[in-house]
Design a protein around this motif. Structure first.
Motif, PDB file in Angstrom:
ATOM      1  N   ARG A   1       0.852  -1.177   0.000  1.00  0.00           N
ATOM      2  CA  ARG A   1       0.000   0.000   0.000  1.00  0.00           C
ATOM      3  C   ARG A   1       0.894   1.234   0.000  1.00  0.00           C
ATOM      4  O   ARG A   1       2.028   1.193   0.458  1.00  0.00           O
ATOM      5  CB  ARG A   1      -0.920   0.001   1.224  1.00  0.00           C
ATOM      6  N   ALA A   2       0.351   2.314  -0.493  1.00  0.00           N
ATOM      7  CA  ALA A   2       1.137   3.539  -0.558  1.00  0.00           C
ATOM      8  C   ALA A   2       1.396   4.059   0.842  1.00  0.00           C
ATOM      9  O   ALA A   2       0.465   4.340   1.583  1.00  0.00           O
ATOM     10  CB  ALA A   2       0.388   4.581  -1.391  1.00  0.00           C
ATOM     11  N   ASP A   3       2.651   4.127   1.210  1.00  0.00           N
ATOM     12  CA  ASP A   3       3.014   4.641   2.526  1.00  0.00           C
ATOM     13  C   ASP A   3       4.457   5.118   2.431  1.00  0.00           C
ATOM     14  O   ASP A   3       5.379   4.310   2.330  1.00  0.00           O
ATOM     15  CB  ASP A   3       2.876   3.557   3.588  1.00  0.00           C
ATOM     16  N   SER A   4       4.642   6.407   2.453  1.00  0.00           N
ATOM     17  CA  SER A   4       5.977   6.968   2.284  1.00  0.00           C
ATOM     18  C   SER A   4       6.667   7.246   3.605  1.00  0.00           C
ATOM     19  O   SER A   4       7.785   7.752   3.622  1.00  0.00           O
ATOM     20  CB  SER A   4       5.893   8.269   1.466  1.00  0.00           C
ATOM     21  N   ARG A   5       6.016   6.907   4.717  1.00  0.00           N
ATOM     22  CA  ARG A   5       6.596   7.221   6.018  1.00  0.00           C
ATOM     23  C   ARG A   5       7.805   6.328   6.306  1.00  0.00           C
ATOM     24  O   ARG A   5       7.819   5.150   5.968  1.00  0.00           O
ATOM     25  CB  ARG A   5       5.555   7.040   7.119  1.00  0.00           C
ATOM     26  N   THR A   6       8.805   6.921   6.943  1.00  0.00           N
ATOM     27  CA  THR A   6       9.994   6.176   7.339  1.00  0.00           C
ATOM     28  C   THR A   6       9.709   5.377   8.609  1.00  0.00           C
ATOM     29  O   THR A   6       9.079   5.875   9.546  1.00  0.00           O
ATOM     30  CB  THR A   6      11.167   7.133   7.586  1.00  0.00           C
TER      31      THR A   6
ATOM     32  N   GLN B   1       9.191   0.982   1.952  1.00  0.00           N
ATOM     33  CA  GLN B   1       9.345   2.133   2.835  1.00  0.00           C
ATOM     34  C   GLN B   1      10.779   2.170   3.348  1.00  0.00           C
ATOM     35  O   GLN B   1      11.420   1.121   3.517  1.00  0.00           O
ATOM     36  CB  GLN B   1       8.405   2.033   4.046  1.00  0.00           C
TER      37      GLN B   1
ATOM     38  N   ASP C   1       1.629   3.963  15.497  1.00  0.00           N
ATOM     39  CA  ASP C   1       1.136   4.181  14.141  1.00  0.00           C
ATOM     40  C   ASP C   1       1.889   3.391  13.082  1.00  0.00           C
ATOM     41  O   ASP C   1       1.743   3.651  11.881  1.00  0.00           O
ATOM     42  CB  ASP C   1       1.194   5.684  13.812  1.00  0.00           C
TER      43      ASP C   1
ATOM     44  N   THR D   1       5.178   3.311  12.645  1.00  0.00           N
ATOM     45  CA  THR D   1       6.442   3.912  12.210  1.00  0.00           C
ATOM     46  C   THR D   1       7.590   3.614  13.170  1.00  0.00           C
ATOM     47  O   THR D   1       8.723   4.006  12.893  1.00  0.00           O
ATOM     48  CB  THR D   1       6.311   5.438  12.060  1.00  0.00           C
TER      49      THR D   1
ATOM     50  N   THR E   1      -0.675  -0.481  18.656  1.00  0.00           N
ATOM     51  CA  THR E   1      -0.399  -0.549  17.224  1.00  0.00           C
ATOM     52  C   THR E   1      -1.421  -1.482  16.572  1.00  0.00           C
ATOM     53  O   THR E   1      -1.597  -2.615  17.015  1.00  0.00           O
ATOM     54  CB  THR E   1       1.023  -1.066  16.958  1.00  0.00           C
TER      55      THR E   1
ATOM     56  N   VAL F   1      -1.329  -3.546  10.922  1.00  0.00           N
ATOM     57  CA  VAL F   1       0.002  -2.966  10.763  1.00  0.00           C
ATOM     58  C   VAL F   1       1.063  -3.947  11.251  1.00  0.00           C
ATOM     59  O   VAL F   1       2.091  -4.165  10.594  1.00  0.00           O
ATOM     60  CB  VAL F   1       0.099  -1.632  11.521  1.00  0.00           C
TER      61      VAL F   1
ATOM     62  N   ARG G   1       1.357  -6.875   8.828  1.00  0.00           N
ATOM     63  CA  ARG G   1       2.058  -6.510   7.599  1.00  0.00           C
ATOM     64  C   ARG G   1       3.565  -6.531   7.820  1.00  0.00           C
ATOM     65  O   ARG G   1       4.320  -7.048   6.987  1.00  0.00           O
ATOM     66  CB  ARG G   1       1.598  -5.127   7.126  1.00  0.00           C
TER      67      ARG G   1
END
Length: 329
Positions: free
Chosen positions: A30-35, A65, A90, A92, A266, A270, A273
């Protein structure tokens, strides 16, 4: 003679099957650009750091990611654990840890600043390992027996053995060795394995107890000598090194573990995944081979299985620590 470790154990077969199932269940990216931060409670250059950096590189490829290793050394991983506790749940922030921070610290510290059962949630386990005794060139000894004789002779019955953290499994092992052979041995605690190994290589200390991943490269290069390992059998990465049980020190067969943990709260999807990505990574032939060469017994376990493993391990060491007379600090 056939090497018993050459045949896959029932446990390794089950672990491989679990990894395959997890990998098959890999959700669509899925689109997720978070580090993603992967916390490590020990300094760069040690065994845990090397493992984390290998996995982070491959997790980046699988997750799509950025995954960065963030070292927070100090107090046996306590600072990293406290950072995990306060992190947003979250997806991250994760914590790659071995047994000491999660299972042992809450037993030996009155105020660790975190409660694993309340503040963390297990994501996945990926390996077991064993601790070992290594000798430096500060002593001519090349075996446990020779080390004991050396301490009794030139050492006049007294010696210091480095450990990566205070009130750790390695520290309790130092006490057991001293009691077994009637030696006055003291544990010299470090802030992680890397500075301990620096002192071993610099002949500032004669011996150290740490994990096989901490010692194995220097052992192979002849700069240190691993003379005994914990666990119920010799390790495939060091088949020439006897177990402590072979040398008369039984009762330390329960192997420590490596796992990944997330802040409480969490979301399950998530965690799942990330766990599926980790299963894919450790099933890659190159990664599996590199982790095995570091001295790990690689095998995937999901969050609930890691939780059960941690609880059983903590119960075992709670009994050992109580029997030692140690009082939480």
């Amino acid at each position: 003679m056939t090497d018993p470790q050459a045949r896959p154990s029932r446990r390794s077969v089950l672990a491989t099957g679990a990894a395959a199932l997890a990998a098959a269940a890999w959700p669509a990216a899925r689109a997720d650009s978070r580090t993603i931060r992967l916390l490590v409670g020990f300094p760069a250059g040690g065994g845990t750091d090397a493992i984390a950096r290998l996995l982070a590189e491959r997790l980046h490829e699988v997750l799509g990611q950025q995954v960065i290793v963030e070292n927070k050394p100090g107090a046996g991983g306590q600072l990293a654990a406290q950072a995990l506790k306060t992190a947003a749940p979250d997806g991250t922030t994760f914590f790659l840890s071995h047994d000491h921070t999660i299972s042992i610290l809450p037993l030996v510290s009155r105020h660790p600043g975190f409660d694993p059962a309340k503040d963390f949630v297990p994501v996945a386990g990926f390996a077991d390992f064993v601790n070992a005794l290594a000798l430096s060139d500060a002593t001519p000894a090349r075996s446990l027996r020779e080390y004991v004789d050396w301490v009794r002779g030139p050492g006049q019955g007294k010696g210091a053995i480095g450990v990566p953290a205070p009130a750790s499994v390695p520290e309790f092992l130092v006490k057991v060795i001293g009691d077994k052979y009637g030696l006055d041995l003291v544990a010299a605690p470090y802030r992680g394995s890397a500075p301990m190994i620096t002192d071993l290589l610099g002949r500032q200390i004669a011996a150290g107890v740490g994990s096989i991943p901490d010692f194995i490269e220097n052992h192979r290069a002849g700069r240190l000598k691993v003379v005994a390992v914990l666990g119920g059998r010799r390790q495939a990465a060091l088949p020439e090194v006897p177990t402590f049980a072979e040398l008369g020190l039984a009762g330390f067969e329960d192997m420590p573990y490596y796992g990944v943990f997330a802040p409480a709260g969490t979301p399950a999807d998530v965690r799942e995944r990330f766990a599926a990505a980790l299963a894919r990574v450790i099933s890659q032939r190159e990664v599996h081979a590199r982790l095995t060469a570091m001295g790990l017994s690689v095998g995937f376990s999901d969050g609930p299985k890691l939780a059960a493993r941690e609880q059983a391990y903590r119960a075992t060491w709670a009994r050992i620590i109580r029997a030692s007379g140690f009082q939480p600090q």
